[in-house]
Design a protein around this motif. Structure first.
Motif, mmCIF file in Angstrom:
data_model
loop_
_atom_site.group_PDB
_atom_site.id
_atom_site.type_symbol
_atom_site.label_atom_id
_atom_site.label_comp_id
_atom_site.label_asym_id
_atom_site.label_seq_id
_atom_site.Cartn_x
_atom_site.Cartn_y
_atom_site.Cartn_z
ATOM 1 N N LEU A 74 33.255 20.778 69.544
ATOM 2 C CA LEU A 74 34.374 21.794 69.384
ATOM 3 C C LEU A 74 33.967 22.581 68.367
ATOM 4 C CD1 LEU A 74 37.254 19.515 70.189
ATOM 5 C CD2 LEU A 74 36.357 21.283 71.655
ATOM 6 N N ARG A 75 34.135 24.043 68.259
ATOM 7 C CA ARG A 75 33.783 24.762 67.224
ATOM 8 C C ARG A 75 34.878 25.690 67.023
ATOM 9 N NH1 ARG A 75 28.036 25.153 68.693
ATOM 10 N NH2 ARG A 75 28.443 26.737 70.231
ATOM 11 N N ARG A 76 34.858 26.808 67.632
ATOM 12 C CA ARG A 76 36.281 27.940 67.669
ATOM 13 C C ARG A 76 36.943 27.708 69.158
ATOM 14 N NH1 ARG A 76 32.480 31.195 64.236
ATOM 15 N NH2 ARG A 76 32.443 32.733 65.946
ATOM 16 N N ASP A 77 37.024 26.759 69.510
ATOM 17 C CA ASP A 77 37.673 26.551 70.837
ATOM 18 C C ASP A 77 38.601 25.300 70.726
ATOM 19 O OD1 ASP A 77 35.788 24.650 70.394
ATOM 20 O OD2 ASP A 77 34.764 24.805 72.365
ATOM 21 N N LEU A 78 39.669 25.490 69.777
ATOM 22 C CA LEU A 78 40.410 24.493 69.489
ATOM 23 C C LEU A 78 41.788 24.486 70.139
ATOM 24 C CD1 LEU A 78 39.912 24.727 65.433
ATOM 25 C CD2 LEU A 78 38.634 23.239 67.078
ATOM 26 N N ARG A 79 41.532 23.895 71.426
ATOM 27 C CA ARG A 79 42.507 24.005 72.363
ATOM 28 C C ARG A 79 42.232 22.801 73.487
ATOM 29 N NH1 ARG A 79 39.821 28.874 73.742
ATOM 30 N NH2 ARG A 79 38.961 28.878 75.854
ATOM 31 N N LEU A 80 43.278 22.618 74.374
ATOM 32 C CA LEU A 80 42.914 21.618 75.356
ATOM 33 C C LEU A 80 43.163 22.298 76.900
ATOM 34 C CD1 LEU A 80 45.335 18.716 74.379
ATOM 35 C CD2 LEU A 80 43.021 18.999 73.909
ATOM 36 N N ALA A 81 43.765 23.607 76.997
ATOM 37 C CA ALA A 81 43.972 24.105 78.235
ATOM 38 C C ALA A 81 42.807 25.264 78.160
ATOM 39 C CB ALA A 81 45.282 25.019 78.328
ATOM 40 N N ASP A 82 42.186 25.624 79.622
ATOM 41 C CA ASP A 82 41.087 26.616 79.632
ATOM 42 C C ASP A 82 40.250 26.221 78.805
ATOM 43 O OD1 ASP A 82 40.157 28.422 81.182
ATOM 44 O OD2 ASP A 82 40.608 30.090 79.601
ATOM 45 N N GLN A 83 39.754 24.957 78.882
ATOM 46 C CA GLN A 83 38.554 24.541 77.685
ATOM 47 C C GLN A 83 37.447 23.782 78.583
ATOM 48 O OE1 GLN A 83 36.633 23.139 75.910
ATOM 49 N NE2 GLN A 83 37.376 23.115 73.621
ATOM 50 N N PRO A 84 36.496 24.776 79.023
ATOM 51 C CA PRO A 84 35.300 24.336 79.996
ATOM 52 C C PRO A 84 34.451 23.231 79.672
ATOM 53 C CG PRO A 84 35.384 26.836 79.877
ATOM 54 C CD PRO A 84 36.479 26.170 78.404
ATOM 55 N N ALA A 85 34.308 22.976 78.348
ATOM 56 C CA ALA A 85 33.549 21.984 77.896
ATOM 57 C C ALA A 85 34.105 20.622 77.989
ATOM 58 C CB ALA A 85 32.818 22.151 76.607
ATOM 59 N N LEU A 86 35.482 20.654 77.688
ATOM 60 C CA LEU A 86 36.109 19.432 77.885
ATOM 61 C C LEU A 86 36.543 19.267 79.456
ATOM 62 C CD1 LEU A 86 37.824 17.666 76.040
ATOM 63 C CD2 LEU A 86 39.787 18.874 76.350
ATOM 64 N N GLN A 87 36.827 20.261 80.273
ATOM 65 C CA GLN A 87 37.051 19.894 81.437
ATOM 66 C C GLN A 87 35.886 19.292 82.165
ATOM 67 O OE1 GLN A 87 39.915 20.336 83.167
ATOM 68 N NE2 GLN A 87 39.261 19.794 85.012
ATOM 69 N N ALA A 88 34.752 19.977 81.910
ATOM 70 C CA ALA A 88 33.560 19.399 82.589
ATOM 71 C C ALA A 88 33.153 18.146 82.109
ATOM 72 C CB ALA A 88 32.220 20.386 81.977
#
Length: 468
Positions: free
Chosen positions: A11-25
């Motif tokens: 994680l870098r500047r994507d500090l969320r759980l929703a609409d999180q493509p890397a986390l979802q993948a």
């Protein structure tokens, strides 16, 4: 079938759980998911995050860790060289994949492909995703195949391509590893100021994904319908104030678009359309920065290399401190210092004053904003300051010089904003509240520059550059 090994989600500047493509993948891949944040500011030099940004980052990391722990996960914090740290985590966890979401700042654009290549050479599966923009910088081009330098045709091309894609839901569960790797705590990253100057930031902001959603909902319930006019009024709560949440990825532009539609607000007309165009300007700033990575330091228009900027340290300090004797300028600069944010209309006004009335280099302003803004974004900061200086993409014409007195009278007609941030002027009559020197109010400085004469001097300097 054997389960895949753990996946590190960097994680870098994507500090969320929703609409999180890397986390979802990573969740869809199967196997344990290990969210990681690596503090390596030197890798973003010379534009590593400033003091206000670091304050926000500290609290945003805490908020994300809290949200992850509510799902039985956690955020692993490390500090050090990114590739070395990822390799160390791979050894410690047995991870077989690393996923992340893309960023577009020049230093990161140079760094990330090397990290991807290095990990793949180690036999690690690596994938990156778009979580930050509606349209990535390489997805649209002019008819000649070149990058855009003017917003309107850029945005038209984006709309033709399509900007409204379904945001991803937050993962319903995050598979845990058998054992978590060691983690620093946020205080060990040294993000908070040693001398506590952040009281105004704490009083103004609450970083985190939950607050970003709440702020968006409040904006859609109230100000968005009148946004086309209200966004120019610093004396009113007419803007979304979502910019720091967007910068740190606590909310995504796709989520905003979908929320507009779900609220029955059509993004093609009125206030909603004007607001969506601001998301378009955000994409445009990243488009320009990606294709012209020299622009944080050098003008896009090379003729401005010869511009006769003044050297006047005393004037620069007066501008920085909000002691220019021009009420709307001083109020805006005090708002920046106290809250880590400035109303967008006033960003244009103070930038015009610095670059045209004071004729000081736009880089002075870019660096001051970079350190003081909680939403300091290299793409937006660069585009905005070069726009004000007349030397960048879609720049303001050289002959456009904002008159700060007129701007104050038009957009803060009762002086409400000025009185709030320059309290020495609170008892000045409204008819004088925006006058240079504010009618000679006791304790308020005389103007450091004559607006009319400095405007004429700027026009002559710009004319010389135009004919260079």
């Amino acid at each position: 079938m054997q389960s895949p090994g753990p996946t590190l989600v960097w994680l870098r500047r994507d500090l969320r759980l929703a609409d999180q493509p890397a986390l979802q993948a990573a969740c869809e891949r199967g196997g344990p998911v290990i969210p990681v944040f690596i503090h390596a500011p030197e890798e973003e030099a010379p534009w590593q995050p400033g003091a206000a940004s670091n304050w926000w980052l500290h609290h945003s990391i805490n908020a994300l860790d809290h949200d992850l722990r509510a799902q039985g996960s956690r955020l692993i914090l490390r500090a050090g060289a990114s590739l070395d740290t990822l390799r160390a985590l791979i050894r410690e966890t047995g991870a077989t994949a690393v996923y992340w979401n893309r960023l577009y700042d020049p230093a990161i654009v140079l760094r990330d492909p090397d990290i991807k290549a290095g990990l793949r050479a180690d036999g690690i599966e690596v994938h990156s995703f778009n979580a930050h923009l509606l349209i990535e910088p390489w997805e649209v081009a002019t008819g000649q195949g070149r990058p855009y330098k003017v917003f309107s045709p850029f945005w038209k091309a984006c709309l033709q391509r399509g900007i409204d894609r379904d945001p991803l839901p937050a993962p319903s569960e995050l598979p845990r590893p058998e054992a978590w790797p060691d983690s620093l705590n946020p205080e060990q990253l040294g993000l908070l100021p040693a001398i506590d100057w952040a009281g105004g930031l704490r009083a103004t902001w609450t970083p985190g994904e939950a607050t970003a959603r709440e702020r968006l909902e409040a904006f859609l319930d109230n100000a968005v319908r009148a946004y086309a006019e209200g966004r120019d009024r610093p004396d009113q709560d007419g803007t979304s104030r979502l910019s720091p949440h967007l910068h740190f990825g606590e909310i995504s532009p796709r989520q905003i678009l979908r929320a507009l539609r779900q609220a029955g607000l059509h993004p093609d007309s009125g206030g909603p359309e004007a607001f969506v165009r601001e998301l378009g300007w955000r994409d445009f700033a990243h488009h320009v920065l990606y294709h012209f990575p020299h622009t944080p330091e050098q003008p896009l228009n090379p003729r401005f290399e010869a511009f006769p900027w003044r050297q006047a340290d005393r004037d620069l300090r007066a501008w920085q401190r909000g002691e220019t004797g021009i009420p709307i300028i001083d109020a805006a600069m005090q708002q920046l210092w106290e809250t880590g944010w400035m109303h967008n209309r006033l960003r244009m006004v103070v930038a015009s004053f610095l670059t045209k009335n004071l004729r000081l280099h736009w880089q002075h302003g870019a660096h001051w904003f970079w350190d003081a803004l909680v939403d300091a974004d290299l793409a937006a900061n660069t585009l905005g300051w070069q726009w004000a200086g007349g030397c960048g993409a879609d720049a303001a014409p050289y002959f456009r010089v904002f008159n700060p007195q007129t701007q104050g009278e038009r957009h803060d007609p009762d002086g409400t904003f000025v009185r709030r941030f320059v309290p020495v002027l609170k008892d000045v009559e409204t008819r004088y509240i925006h006058a240079p020197g504010a009618g000679g109010a006791r304790g308020y400085p005389a103007p450091i520059v004559d607006l009319k004469a400095s405007r004429q001097a700027a026009l002559e300097a710009f004319e010389a550059v135009k004919n260079h």
